[in-house]
Design an enzyme around this catalytic site. Structure first.
Site, PDB file in Angstrom:
ATOM      1  N   ASP A  12       0.884  -1.159   0.000  1.00 51.97           N
ATOM      2  CA  ASP A  12       0.000   0.000   0.000  1.00 51.97           C
ATOM      3  C   ASP A  12       0.933   1.223   0.000  1.00 51.97           C
ATOM      4  OD1 ASP A  12      -2.295   1.665   0.500  1.00 51.97           O
ATOM      5  OD2 ASP A  12      -1.663   1.753   2.600  1.00 51.97           O
ATOM      6  N   ASP A  14      -0.221   5.036   0.942  1.00 47.21           N
ATOM      7  CA  ASP A  14      -0.512   6.031   1.984  1.00 47.21           C
ATOM      8  C   ASP A  14      -0.367   5.421   3.369  1.00 47.21           C
ATOM      9  OD1 ASP A  14      -1.243   8.062   0.121  1.00 47.21           O
ATOM     10  OD2 ASP A  14      -3.222   7.160  -0.115  1.00 47.21           O
TER      11      ASP A  14
HETATM   12  C1  BG6 Z   1      -6.104   5.493  -0.317  1.00 46.47           C
HETATM   13  C2  BG6 Z   1      -6.198   6.273   0.962  1.00 46.47           C
HETATM   14  O1  BG6 Z   1      -4.788   5.085  -0.514  1.00 46.47           O
HETATM   15  O2  BG6 Z   1      -6.525   6.275  -1.437  1.00 46.47           O
HETATM   16  C3  BG6 Z   1      -7.594   6.861   1.122  1.00 46.47           C
HETATM   17  O3  BG6 Z   1      -5.897   5.433   2.063  1.00 46.47           O
HETATM   18  C4  BG6 Z   1      -7.952   7.662  -0.117  1.00 46.47           C
HETATM   19  O4  BG6 Z   1      -7.617   7.658   2.274  1.00 46.47           O
HETATM   20  C5  BG6 Z   1      -7.848   6.778  -1.347  1.00 46.47           C
HETATM   21  O5  BG6 Z   1      -9.287   8.181  -0.003  1.00 46.47           O
HETATM   22  C6  BG6 Z   1      -8.187   7.506  -2.650  1.00 46.47           C
HETATM   23  O6  BG6 Z   1      -7.222   8.474  -2.886  1.00 46.47           O
HETATM   24  P1  BG6 Z   1      -7.324   9.626  -3.977  1.00 46.47           P
HETATM   25  O7  BG6 Z   1      -5.965  10.270  -3.931  1.00 46.47           O
HETATM   26  O8  BG6 Z   1      -7.593   8.979  -5.309  1.00 46.47           O
HETATM   27  O9  BG6 Z   1      -8.417  10.541  -3.562  1.00 46.47           O
HETATM   28 MG    MG Z   2      -2.699   3.140   3.674  1.00 47.14          MG
END
Ligand code: BG6
Ligand code: MG
Length: 223
Positions: A12, A14
């Site tokens: 993953d 984030d």
């Molecule tokens: C995930 C995060 O990796 O991506 C979430 O943990 C986030 O919090 C999701 O909402 C979608 O991300 P993005 O950047 O496409 O809005």
């Molecule tokens: Mg994460």
């Protein structure tokens, strides 16, 4: 009994590779404050690994406001959050790699373990560029073309299928409860590096600075 070979590690992004999870929080917090909906770091745990629109629904739910807005209004809110988030992540540099991640990627690469990114964030490729770690990834799953966000297994299965390996030959690394569930639903073992209370289902709970190939092989009885 024959031991499984470790062929791929699927990460993953984030909260695992860098702390962009905090920037997601800040961007959602600004929106929630504007909408006068209560939102704190504890509630934010529910949003980790969840898609952008599903995250918005969870926030609106906390303010009993799911039916208060049209789809167009909700899309505008999500876009506003994303614009704000994109501004925040511009400041990410290679210094923002979480402790131990770079040496671990290098160790995997030099041992021939395939490396994939399984983030449902559409901003993931930008962050990988900012961190200057593109060269380590054999595959970056495209969040836009994966039908279901976590806890569905789709994004982890995309990495596995790209490499043509078996689930039992892959390990996933996650910081979110939904992510651990997604890894398990993909039939893989899960390493958790999130806050311990969210990681109760992880097969191995550790921190990024302790990620080490030898120990992982030993722990999971893989070669
Ligand atoms: C995930 C995060 O990796 O991506 C979430 O943990 C986030 O919090 C999701 O909402 C979608 O991300 P993005 O950047 O496409 O809005
Ligand atoms: Mg994460």
């Amino acid at each position: 009994m024959e031991r499984n070979k470790l062929k791929a590690i699927i990460f993953d992004l984030d909260g695992v590779i860098t702390d962009s999870a905090h920037y997601h929080y800040l961007a959602w917090k600004e929106l929630a404050d504007e909408l006068q909906i209560p939102f704190d770091e504890e509630y934010n745990e529910k949003l980790k690994g969840v898609s952008r629109m599903e995250s918005l629904e969870l926030i609106l739910m906390n303010g009993n406001a799911c039916d208060k807005y049209t789809l167009e209004e909700k899309e505008a809110m999500a876009e506003k959050k994303n614009d704000n988030y994109k501004e925040l992540i511009k400041q990410i540099t290679p210094e923002d790699l979480l402790p131990g991640i770079l040496p671990f990627l290098k160790e995997l690469k030099s041992n021939g373990i395939r490396i994939a990114l399984a983030s449902v964030s559409k901003n993931a490729p930008f962050i990988i560029d900012q961190l200057q770690i593109n060269e380590y990834f054999d595959y970056i799953a495209d969040a836009a073309s994966v039908p279901n966000a976590k806890p569905f297994p789709d994004i982890f299965l995309a990495g596995r299928d790209e490499f043509g390996v078996e689930s039992c030959e892959c390990i996933g690394v996650e910081d979110a409860k939904t992510g651990i569930e997604a890894i398990h639903r993909a039939g893989m073992k899960a390493i958790g590096v999130g806050t311990p209370d969210q990681m109760t289902e992880a097969d191995l709970l550790t921190t990024t600075d302790k990620l080490n190939l030898c120990e992982i092989r030993q722990y999971f009885n893989m070669v």
